[in-house]
Design a protein around this motif. Structure first.
Motif, PDB file in Angstrom:
ATOM      1  N   GLU A 156      21.274  41.937  40.710  1.00  0.00           N
ATOM      2  CA  GLU A 156      22.225  42.303  41.761  1.00  0.00           C
ATOM      3  C   GLU A 156      23.657  42.140  41.266  1.00  0.00           C
TER       4      GLU A 156
ATOM      5  N   HIS B 256      24.823  36.467  42.019  1.00  0.00           N
ATOM      6  CA  HIS B 256      25.438  35.372  42.800  1.00  0.00           C
ATOM      7  C   HIS B 256      26.336  34.440  41.992  1.00  0.00           C
ATOM      8  N   ASP B 257      26.763  34.882  40.813  1.00  0.00           N
ATOM      9  CA  ASP B 257      27.651  34.023  40.020  1.00  0.00           C
ATOM     10  C   ASP B 257      28.822  34.872  39.505  1.00  0.00           C
ATOM     11  N   HIS B 258      30.038  34.309  39.605  1.00  0.00           N
ATOM     12  CA  HIS B 258      31.218  35.058  39.157  1.00  0.00           C
ATOM     13  C   HIS B 258      31.087  35.489  37.690  1.00  0.00           C
TER      14      HIS B 258
ATOM     15  N   PRO C 269      39.732  39.978  45.735  1.00  0.00           N
ATOM     16  CA  PRO C 269      39.976  38.537  45.602  1.00  0.00           C
ATOM     17  C   PRO C 269      39.643  37.844  46.916  1.00  0.00           C
ATOM     18  N   MET C 270      39.040  36.676  46.817  1.00  0.00           N
ATOM     19  CA  MET C 270      38.516  36.000  48.003  1.00  0.00           C
ATOM     20  C   MET C 270      39.618  35.346  48.818  1.00  0.00           C
TER      21      MET C 270
ATOM     22  N   ALA D 178      30.429  39.662  40.786  1.00  0.00           N
ATOM     23  CA  ALA D 178      29.434  38.595  40.627  1.00  0.00           C
ATOM     24  C   ALA D 178      28.130  39.212  40.149  1.00  0.00           C
TER      25      ALA D 178
ATOM     26  N   PHE E 280      33.894  43.014  44.926  1.00  0.00           N
ATOM     27  CA  PHE E 280      34.665  42.598  46.109  1.00  0.00           C
ATOM     28  C   PHE E 280      36.115  42.302  45.729  1.00  0.00           C
TER      29      PHE E 280
ATOM     30  N   ALA F 175      27.657  42.447  42.468  1.00  0.00           N
ATOM     31  CA  ALA F 175      28.514  42.512  43.658  1.00  0.00           C
ATOM     32  C   ALA F 175      29.938  42.839  43.241  1.00  0.00           C
TER      33      ALA F 175
ATOM     34  N   VAL G  15      26.033  45.570  45.576  1.00  0.00           N
ATOM     35  CA  VAL G  15      26.500  45.186  46.917  1.00  0.00           C
ATOM     36  C   VAL G  15      28.023  45.136  46.922  1.00  0.00           C
ATOM     37  N   TYR G  16      28.588  45.488  48.068  1.00  0.00           N
ATOM     38  CA  TYR G  16      30.051  45.589  48.197  1.00  0.00           C
ATOM     39  C   TYR G  16      30.506  44.789  49.402  1.00  0.00           C
ATOM     40  N   PHE G  17      31.712  44.209  49.304  1.00  0.00           N
ATOM     41  CA  PHE G  17      32.232  43.404  50.413  1.00  0.00           C
ATOM     42  C   PHE G  17      33.680  43.756  50.734  1.00  0.00           C
TER      43      PHE G  17
END
Lengths: 154, 83, 154, 83
Positions: free
Chosen positions: B73, B59-61, B79-80, B56, B77, B75, B4-6
């Motif tokens: 999964e 769901h965990d860094h 930097p937040m 991630a 992305f 991910a 997944v990409y953000f």
């Protein structure tokens, strides 16, 4: 252990009801700190922020941050609410509420939570300017530095 | 494995998520980044600076040297910028 | 220079209206921190606190503390409201609201204000216990230490 | 000169405020504390431990060595417990 409430929502946040929920019917809370992060208009330049998030991980990561704070400070209640979707200037993006017997635990845990939300919570802000431009907000080096200070503290 | 990409990583790659079969040689996050970059110009543009890419696992860094065996999964992305 | 609002009042405090007053119609505020100090019931032992104050000096000293905070941090608005008279468990004794472009200024100025209110604002708490006893609350050494840290900071 | 008292200082002295004529020898807050202690048992009980007594001159905190010439109102009180 502290009561933890976390929510990622697309509706405006109601600060009053959150504060009341934390203190209602309790005689052991001496200090409540709230942090409200608002969307600024950047001198009128900004029309809206669009907040993208990673569903599932956002809830999990924000909960981890809340639990870290609860493990580190003597707090009885911690609330973290974060908006996603479009947010207009003046609207609330994030709300943190910490409650404790004593003020320093409430202050420090809220500041810690905000520093970690900035660097760890999977949200990304896109600016929509009044002039019609659209661009992703860059992460700030100062936010990394702010997080870093909690490693040497205590 | 689901990827997944953000944010701008998503926009540059041109998709929000995909499921891929990985070659056995891809063992770490870093290996996966290298493999993805060979998949097209969008991937190459999105992942050109690996230091700017956060990851991630379920769901965990995670760091770029983390192993991905058993992960469902992954991910990618920037930097937040929440909070 | 920041807008400063200070009031010493005998009525319950309305946090919501204070927060709304600070942010209404403004696009330049990114962070609002509130501190709410509540009367605890001390495990049911306490019936009420009676807050004596020094009229005239209380307003002057609290204003000086607000102005010190405004001079030290980049804040656009600071509100300090303090109750006097009888306060029941669960009621608000003190409310501090600071607003700024940036979160650290809002957090630090609010914490600074609380530390100085504890040691400098001329208020004295008298406990009325459920058992009928009446006694003055002693000042805490830890509050002096908390104030001291702002001298070495920066 | 107007003198005002708060909290247990007020209770032990037995009055909230009074106006006094000071002898010329009373030049500092410390002198004033010493002079007040000679005025009766209540004063002596209230001011027995000078280190526990805080002072304000015309609504502003002052040390015990501060001079009181020109001051209109002197306040004596215990360490504060507000906030």
């Amino acid at each position: 252990m502290a009561h933890v409430r976390v929510a990622i929502v697309s509706e405006p946040l109601d600060i009053t009801s959150e504060m009341e929920r934390v203190t209602a019917g309790r005689g052991d809370i001496g200090a409540v700190v709230t942090f409200t992060g608002l969307c600024r208009d950047e001198d009128g330049r900004l029309e809206a922020l669009e907040l993208e998030h990673y569903p599932g991980m956002a809830e999990a990561e924000v909960t981890r941050i809340a639990e870290q704070a609860a493990g580190r400070w003597d707090i009885s209640d911690v609330t973290i609410l974060h908006r996603h979707g479009k947010v207009k200037p003046g609207e609330v993006i994030v709300l943190v509420v910490t409650a404790s017997k004593h003020r320093h635990a409430a202050f420090e845990s809220a500041a810690f939570i905000m520093d970690f939300l900035k660097t760890h919570a999977p949200f990304w802000k896109k600016e929509h300017t009044a002039a019609g431009a659209v661009n992703w907000v860059s992460a700030k080096r100062s936010d990394d530095d702010a997080e870093e200070r909690w490693k040497t503290a205590d | 494995m689901k990827l997944v990409y953000f944010a701008w990583v998503r926009e540059r790659i041109g998709t929000a998520e995909e499921t891929v079969e990985l070659p056995k040689s891809v063992e770490t996050v870093g290996d996966l980044l290298g493999w993805l970059k060979t998949r097209g110009d969008g991937y190459d543009a999105a992942l050109a600076e690996p230091d700017a890419i956060r990851v991630a696992l379920d769901h965990d860094h995670a760091d770029h040297d983390a192993r991905i065996a058993g992960v469902r999964e992954v991910a990618f992305f920037p930097p937040m910028t929440g909070g």
